[in-house]
Motif scaffolding. Structure first.
Motif, mmCIF file in Angstrom:
data_model
loop_
_atom_site.group_PDB
_atom_site.id
_atom_site.type_symbol
_atom_site.label_atom_id
_atom_site.label_comp_id
_atom_site.label_asym_id
_atom_site.label_seq_id
_atom_site.Cartn_x
_atom_site.Cartn_y
_atom_site.Cartn_z
ATOM 1 N N ARG A 37 33.375 32.896 47.036
ATOM 2 C CA ARG A 37 34.469 33.717 46.868
ATOM 3 C C ARG A 37 34.910 33.784 48.588
ATOM 4 O O ARG A 37 34.344 34.001 49.328
ATOM 5 N N VAL B 241 35.670 36.989 35.436
ATOM 6 C CA VAL B 241 35.803 37.980 36.523
ATOM 7 C C VAL B 241 37.115 38.867 35.584
ATOM 8 O O VAL B 241 37.000 40.117 35.669
ATOM 9 N N ARG C 126 42.432 30.260 42.232
ATOM 10 C CA ARG C 126 42.626 31.799 42.373
ATOM 11 C C ARG C 126 43.028 32.539 41.127
ATOM 12 O O ARG C 126 43.380 31.758 40.117
ATOM 13 N N SER D 80 39.245 24.430 44.325
ATOM 14 C CA SER D 80 39.477 25.683 44.769
ATOM 15 C C SER D 80 40.500 26.323 43.553
ATOM 16 O O SER D 80 41.019 25.397 42.966
ATOM 17 N N GLY E 145 37.272 31.800 54.718
ATOM 18 C CA GLY E 145 37.021 31.591 53.231
ATOM 19 C C GLY E 145 38.497 30.949 52.706
ATOM 20 O O GLY E 145 38.693 30.065 51.952
ATOM 21 N N HIS F 206 34.579 30.692 35.586
ATOM 22 C CA HIS F 206 34.414 31.766 36.517
ATOM 23 C C HIS F 206 35.309 32.932 36.724
ATOM 24 O O HIS F 206 35.022 34.209 36.406
ATOM 25 N N ARG F 207 36.601 32.457 36.872
ATOM 26 C CA ARG F 207 37.656 33.316 36.759
ATOM 27 C C ARG F 207 38.078 34.176 35.733
ATOM 28 O O ARG F 207 38.179 35.497 35.605
ATOM 29 N N LEU G 21 29.969 27.854 44.028
ATOM 30 C CA LEU G 21 31.041 28.417 44.102
ATOM 31 C C LEU G 21 30.986 29.805 44.964
ATOM 32 O O LEU G 21 29.924 30.486 44.902
ATOM 33 N N ALA H 213 36.578 35.607 50.729
ATOM 34 C CA ALA H 213 36.515 36.796 51.235
ATOM 35 C C ALA H 213 36.982 37.273 52.610
ATOM 36 O O ALA H 213 37.204 38.377 52.908
ATOM 37 N N LEU I 161 41.584 37.112 43.616
ATOM 38 C CA LEU I 161 40.367 36.532 43.746
ATOM 39 C C LEU I 161 40.742 35.026 43.969
ATOM 40 O O LEU I 161 41.402 34.306 43.278
ATOM 41 N N ALA I 162 40.084 34.641 45.263
ATOM 42 C CA ALA I 162 40.277 33.163 45.674
ATOM 43 C C ALA I 162 38.738 32.719 45.742
ATOM 44 O O ALA I 162 38.132 33.231 46.308
ATOM 45 N N VAL I 163 38.623 31.504 45.075
ATOM 46 C CA VAL I 163 37.226 30.924 45.106
ATOM 47 C C VAL I 163 37.317 29.499 45.390
ATOM 48 O O VAL I 163 38.238 28.597 45.079
#
Length: 258
Positions: free
Chosen positions: A126, A219, A182, A180, A132, A215-216, A124, A128, A167-169
């Motif tokens: 991020r 965060v 967010r 993906s 990305g 993951h999100r 994963l 940024a 946050l976008a991953v």
């Protein structure tokens, strides 16, 4: 979870006390309606309404006049518990078009089953910077079959002006973007929004969606949020239920085109 209490908190914080979701957007409160007005590429629409039978049609006409006066298409985000009971029919009669309903799902972070297990060779990253964000948009377009121009502009604007609230991953298999998602945060808020989670077809069924949720959510917890919320499709709802999220109501986009 006390579903009624959770829904009441959600309505108050995320709808009645809504904040703009992007730079340049603004929240307007007009009687029993809360709406967001944004640029052409931003989200324009009704966030909350507390209408009764007597005032519903007039309120609908006022929103149409407000947005068409700006030359904006807009969305009335209708929740299953919004009144009056025939509001959906009134919107349709006024020229709105309903899209597929989704389920508002909320989870208390402390009670969720969070397992960030990735397939071998997947990591994963991020998003940024511009490169990305382009990867996130690439996955979005493949998964949902929609143009990602507005999403790209939204993410770049948030990164540039308010990076702590979004946050976008992206999940990469080698250099290939395969999933993906967010996360959107309201500073000081209780609810974090999980948006846009998707996996390209050949990588589905390997736990990437669950890993992105985990993951999100971690965060969000690190930012002090107690809950996560998702507008879930029929496909994602069973996965989210297994993770511990609860279905509170439905949400249906009603679109009005100028």
């Amino acid at each position: 979870m006390d579903h009624s209490a959770a829904l009441a908190r959600y309505d108050l914080e995320m709808r009645q006390h809504a904040r703009p979701d992007a730079p340049g957007a603004r929240i307007e409160r007009a009687g029993a309606v809360v709406r967001q007005v944004a640029g052409e590429r931003g989200w324009n629409g009704v966030v909350w309404s507390g209408l009764d039978v007597a005032g519903a049609d007039r309120a609908i006409e006022e929103q149409i006049a407000r947005f068409t006066g700006l030359g904006r298409d807009f969305e009335w985000k209708l929740y299953g518990h919004d009144g009056p009971p025939d509001l959906a029919g009134r919107l349709t009669a006024a020229g709105f078009r309903a899209e597929e309903p989704e389920t508002l799902m909320v989870g208390e972070i402390a009670e969720l089953a969070l397992e960030e297990r990735l397939p071998d060779g997947v990591r994963l990253v991020r998003a940024a910077d511009t490169a990305g964000v382009d990867l996130v948009v690439e996955v979005h377009e493949k998964v949902f079959g929609t143009d990602g121009t507005a999403l790209r502009a939204h993410l770049l604007a948030r990164l540039a002006t308010d990076p702590g609230t979004a946050l976008a991953v992206v999940a990469l298999a080698g250099d290939e973007p395969v999933a993906s998602a967010r996360l959107e945060l309201v500073p000081g808020g209780d609810f974090a929004g999980l948006w846009g989670g998707g996996t390209v077809e050949k990588w589905r069924g390997r736990g990437l969606y669950r890993a992105l949720v985990a993951h999100r959510t971690r965060v969000a917890a690190a930012h002090g949020c107690r809950h996560v919320q998702v507008d879930a499709s029929a496909m994602s709802r069973p996965v989210l239920e297994r993770l511990g999220l609860h279905a509170l109501t439905t949400t249906t986009p009603y679109l009005y085109e100028v």
